[in-house]
Design an enzyme around this catalytic site. Structure first.
Site, PDB file in Angstrom:
ATOM      1  N   SER A  24       0.811  -1.217   0.000  1.00 53.66           N
ATOM      2  CA  SER A  24       0.000   0.000   0.000  1.00 53.66           C
ATOM      3  C   SER A  24       0.846   1.270   0.000  1.00 53.66           C
ATOM      4  CB  SER A  24      -0.948  -0.010   1.193  1.00 53.66           C
ATOM      5  OG  SER A  24      -0.207  -0.019   2.401  1.00 53.66           O
ATOM      6  N   LYS A  47       0.459  -5.398   4.926  1.00 51.09           N
ATOM      7  CA  LYS A  47       0.922  -6.103   6.131  1.00 51.09           C
ATOM      8  C   LYS A  47       0.539  -5.397   7.419  1.00 51.09           C
ATOM      9  CE  LYS A  47       5.454  -6.882   5.283  1.00 51.09           C
ATOM     10  NZ  LYS A  47       6.770  -7.461   5.558  1.00 51.09           N
ATOM     11  N   THR A  55       6.994   4.422   1.326  1.00 51.61           N
ATOM     12  CA  THR A  55       6.617   5.726   0.753  1.00 51.61           C
ATOM     13  C   THR A  55       6.390   6.720   1.883  1.00 51.61           C
ATOM     14  OG1 THR A  55       5.494   4.653  -1.096  1.00 51.61           O
ATOM     15  CG2 THR A  55       4.879   6.932  -0.645  1.00 51.61           C
ATOM     16  N   ALA A  58       9.393   8.464   3.083  1.00 51.84           N
ATOM     17  CA  ALA A  58      10.232   9.213   2.135  1.00 51.84           C
ATOM     18  C   ALA A  58      10.173  10.693   2.476  1.00 51.84           C
ATOM     19  CB  ALA A  58       9.741   8.974   0.708  1.00 51.84           C
ATOM     20  N   GLN A  59      11.322  11.273   2.691  1.00 52.78           N
ATOM     21  CA  GLN A  59      11.342  12.701   3.033  1.00 52.78           C
ATOM     22  C   GLN A  59      11.474  13.548   1.776  1.00 52.78           C
ATOM     23  OE1 GLN A  59      14.471  13.437   5.880  1.00 52.78           O
ATOM     24  NE2 GLN A  59      13.506  12.215   7.475  1.00 52.78           N
ATOM     25  N   GLY A  60      12.476  13.209   0.954  1.00 51.75           N
ATOM     26  CA  GLY A  60      12.917  14.057  -0.164  1.00 51.75           C
ATOM     27  C   GLY A  60      11.804  14.537  -1.063  1.00 51.75           C
ATOM     28  N   GLU A 128      19.062  17.442  -4.866  1.00 52.21           N
ATOM     29  CA  GLU A 128      19.649  16.395  -4.011  1.00 52.21           C
ATOM     30  C   GLU A 128      20.887  15.864  -4.717  1.00 52.21           C
ATOM     31  OE1 GLU A 128      16.754  13.452  -2.771  1.00 52.21           O
ATOM     32  OE2 GLU A 128      15.285  14.994  -2.313  1.00 52.21           O
ATOM     33  N   HIS A 250      21.874   5.065   2.030  1.00 47.65           N
ATOM     34  CA  HIS A 250      21.702   6.523   2.079  1.00 47.65           C
ATOM     35  C   HIS A 250      22.822   7.065   2.952  1.00 47.65           C
ATOM     36  CE1 HIS A 250      20.060  10.487   2.685  1.00 47.65           C
ATOM     37  NE2 HIS A 250      19.114  10.223   1.797  1.00 47.65           N
ATOM     38  N   ARG A 310      24.936   9.014  -4.472  1.00 46.47           N
ATOM     39  CA  ARG A 310      24.919   8.288  -3.188  1.00 46.47           C
ATOM     40  C   ARG A 310      25.983   7.218  -3.061  1.00 46.47           C
ATOM     41  NH1 ARG A 310      18.519   7.818  -2.215  1.00 46.47           N
ATOM     42  NH2 ARG A 310      18.352  10.054  -1.931  1.00 46.47           N
ATOM     43  N   HIS A 371      19.043   1.669   2.334  1.00 52.69           N
ATOM     44  CA  HIS A 371      17.941   2.585   2.010  1.00 52.69           C
ATOM     45  C   HIS A 371      17.047   2.073   0.891  1.00 52.69           C
ATOM     46  CE1 HIS A 371      15.984   6.473   1.653  1.00 52.69           C
ATOM     47  NE2 HIS A 371      16.374   6.609   0.391  1.00 52.69           N
ATOM     48  N   ARG A 411      20.622   4.331  -8.055  1.00 48.30           N
ATOM     49  CA  ARG A 411      19.454   5.194  -8.312  1.00 48.30           C
ATOM     50  C   ARG A 411      19.756   6.659  -8.011  1.00 48.30           C
ATOM     51  NH1 ARG A 411      15.426   7.259  -4.951  1.00 48.30           N
ATOM     52  NH2 ARG A 411      16.240   6.112  -3.173  1.00 48.30           N
ATOM     53  N   LEU A 417      10.056   7.682  -6.395  1.00 44.79           N
ATOM     54  CA  LEU A 417       8.613   7.965  -6.383  1.00 44.79           C
ATOM     55  C   LEU A 417       8.135   8.163  -7.824  1.00 44.79           C
ATOM     56  CD1 LEU A 417       8.255  10.401  -3.301  1.00 44.79           C
ATOM     57  CD2 LEU A 417       7.678   7.978  -3.399  1.00 44.79           C
TER      58      LEU A 417
HETATM   59  C1  SIN Z   1      16.058  11.718   0.756  1.00 47.32           C
HETATM   60  O1  SIN Z   1      15.175  12.467   1.122  1.00 47.32           O
HETATM   61  O2  SIN Z   1      17.236  11.967   0.870  1.00 47.32           O
HETATM   62  C2  SIN Z   1      15.658  10.395   0.149  1.00 47.32           C
HETATM   63  C3  SIN Z   1      15.097  10.568  -1.188  1.00 47.32           C
HETATM   64  C4  SIN Z   1      15.298   9.338  -2.019  1.00 47.32           C
HETATM   65  O3  SIN Z   1      15.690   8.284  -1.509  1.00 47.32           O
HETATM   66  O4  SIN Z   1      15.135   9.444  -3.231  1.00 47.32           O
END
Ligand code: SIN
Length: 548
Positions: A24, A47, A55, A58-60, A128, A250, A310, A371, A411, A417
């Site tokens: 989900s 689950k 999701t 996820a901050q970014g 980023e 990460h 990364r 991550h 990635r 996302l």
């Molecule tokens: C982050 O906010 O640094 C993570 C974003 C991501 O993993 O794409």
């Protein structure tokens, strides 16, 4: 192992659905919503509860160019993705995903997702690692949570007899049309209900949207649900799994003991925060210079400094920690505007404050943490899972569980996302079209029920917990950012031992969530080690010191 002979183990057959979605997060919710809107009968298995997913953590944000006429901007996004992927991305895939970003981001906005805007009313875009300029839409420092909120809200509007949400249910295994013949297709899924009963859910289409496998490592930015369930199930059903050795760490998770891991978004480095060792900070402070970047160890590793990709940044931190014997490095924000930091990163500010760290005043201790699973179930343009490179009828994989070819060997930040929503849309369109053309699989009456004979109840879970800890320790010590042949072989031996133990329990006991998850984790760990031993070149996230 304490066991009880089963007396009442029940095995239930559920009504068939058009689509069973497992997971989900953004991918699963987006697809479920599309399919229900077109009149399909959907069951969504999750689950925990509907908004417990990676999701949500996820901050970014989501990377993408909104103006499709801006060819330079599109080309730059393609170029950054290819360069981050270290030569292993499929360029055709990259171009198609980058081109669809605009439409899919607008879909999210139409679902009610509120991305931040600047004072001029335009979307506030951030940068980023690995991005040559600001192209990431975000919602403060909690973009995933905002996307989950909006999708879960629009999904709840769809609740009717066509849509069943099974919270606290767990998918155990895919049901093959002809056992041992993956090419013949998947016709349902066996699921563990909260009561402990196994249910057989016949489904014309099964969509894996199960996320990744962060829980394989002790230090992770993922929630404990990230146990590789989709890869485990797909593997056992004969699907092709690719690029699984590329586990992304990460660079900046908060290095403070806490029950819940905590990410410090890369957007903070995009805003100007600098990675430094204790020694770098001392040199910088002694200098009186207002530019900490001139003193950062990251300058030695890449011209992009703290905003390198990364793979490079995490490896650089790993190397500095080993060299200096430090426990962590620091993210320095003291040269930035404290009020703006608080405004842009409210959740991080709050979290740091709870640990006595003042953003913009104190340096933030950080370490790399597992991550993202870059590889996974190999899929085509529509998210169909492949077996021996052929489409597996009835099975799709979308989101982190899928290996689409977008990410290559590493990635690019905030492309996940985007990938999830693009492939979710394509898979939904394909399923809807098949349904309209009456081409969804036909289900027969004689779908097999779960094997229930002579299964006993597992009473003692502590041996399983010990095996889980042993697995996570092995992966953390031996299959981390820098690998070696000897450590990989050691991990292989340990994992095989754990596999034997767990197989023994699996054959004789009724499934529990712990057991199902551990079995999946072990099978994925085994694949990660095997693929790492087979990869003979250091590239992207795969780094074996014996290949230097
Ligand atoms: C982050 O906010 O640094 C993570 C974003 C991501 O993993 O794409």
């Amino acid at each position: 192992m304490g066991c009880n002979v089963s007396d009442t183990f029940r095995n239930e057959l559920m009504p068939a659905v058009d689509v069973a979605v497992i997971g989900s997060g953004i991918a699963g919710l987006f697809l479920a919503h599309r399919c229900v809107q077109k009149g399909l009968n959907v069951a969504l298995i999750t689950k925990k509860n509907i908004s417990t997913s990676n999701t949500n953590w996820a901050q970014g944000g989501i990377a993408g160019v909104l103006d499709t006429e801006d060819k330079d901007a599109i080309e730059a996004h393609v170029k950054d993705t290819l360069s981050s992927g270290a030569g292993l991305c499929e360029e055709k895939v990259v171009r198609s995903v980058v081109l669809e970003a605009s439409d899919r981001i607008r879909d999210l906005i139409n679902h009610g997702v509120r991305f931040d805007k600047n004072n001029e009313g335009e979307f506030d875009k951030v940068r980023e690692g690995g991005h040559s300029y600001q192209r990431i839409l975000h919602s403060k420092d909690a973009t995933g949570e905002e996307i989950e909120r909006a999708l879960a809200k629009s999904t709840s509007g769809e609740i009717d007899e066509r849509f069943t949400i099974l919270e606290n249910w767990m998918a155990i295994d895919l049901i093959q049309k002809e056992h041992g013949s993956p090419g013949k297709g998947i016709v349902g899924v066996w699921c563990l209900a909260p009561s402990g009963t196994v249910h057989t859910l016949p489904a014309k289409t099964i969509v894996l949207a199960t996320g990744g496998v962060g829980y394989l490592h002790r230090s992770t930015t993922n929630s404990s649900i990230a146990t590789g369930d989709g890869v485990g199930m797909a593997l056992r059903a004969g699907a092709d799994i690719k690029d699984i050795e590329f586990i992304q760490f990460h660079p900046t998770s908060l290095a403070i003991d806490s029950t819940r891991p905590f990410l410090i978004t890369e957007a903070m480095r995009g805003y100007g925060a600098i990675l430094m060792t204790e020694h770098d900070i001392k040199n910088w402070k002694d200098s009186g210079d207002n530019h900490p970047e001139n003193y950062s160890f990251m300058k030695k590793y890449t011209h992009m400094g703290s905003l390198g990709t990364r793979d490079i940044v995490a490896r650089a931190i790993d190397s500095e920690l080993k060299k200096n014997g430090d426990k962590h490095v620091f993210l320095v924000t003291e040269h930035l505007d404290r009020n703006e930091l608080i405004e842009k990163f409210p959740n991080i500010n709050q979290k740091l404050f709870s640990h006595g760290i003042k953003i913009g005043i104190d340096s933030i201790p950080v370490i790399p943490a597992a991550h993202y699973m870059v590889g996974g179930v190999t899929v085509d343009h529509y998210g169909h899972a492949l077996a021996s490179e052929e489409e597996m009828p009835g099975l799709y994989a979308i989101g982190e569980v899928a290996r689409t070819g977008l990410h290559g060997a590493n990635r690019l930040a905030s492309n996940s996302l985007l990938e999830a929503v693009v492939y979710s849309d394509r898979a939904a369109a394909d399923i809807i079209q098949k349904s309209q053309l009456n081409q969804l699989q036909q289900l027969s009456e004689d779908i097999p029920l779960w094997r229930a004979e002579n299964l006993v109840t597992l009473i003692e879970h502590s041996p399983l917990r010990a095996d889980l800890e042993a697995l996570r320790t092995t992966m953390t010590m031996d299959v981390g950012i820098v690998k070696s042949n000897a450590r990989l072989r050691r991990a292989d031996r340990m994992i095989k031992h754990l596999e034997n133990e767990v197989s023994y329990i699996w054959e004789s006991c009724k499934p529990t969530q712990d057991l199902v998850e551990l079995r999946n984790l072990i099978q994925v760990a085994k694949l990660v080690v095997k693929a790492s031993l087979e990869r003979k070149e250091n590239i992207g996230l795969h780094y074996n010191q014996d290949l230097e």
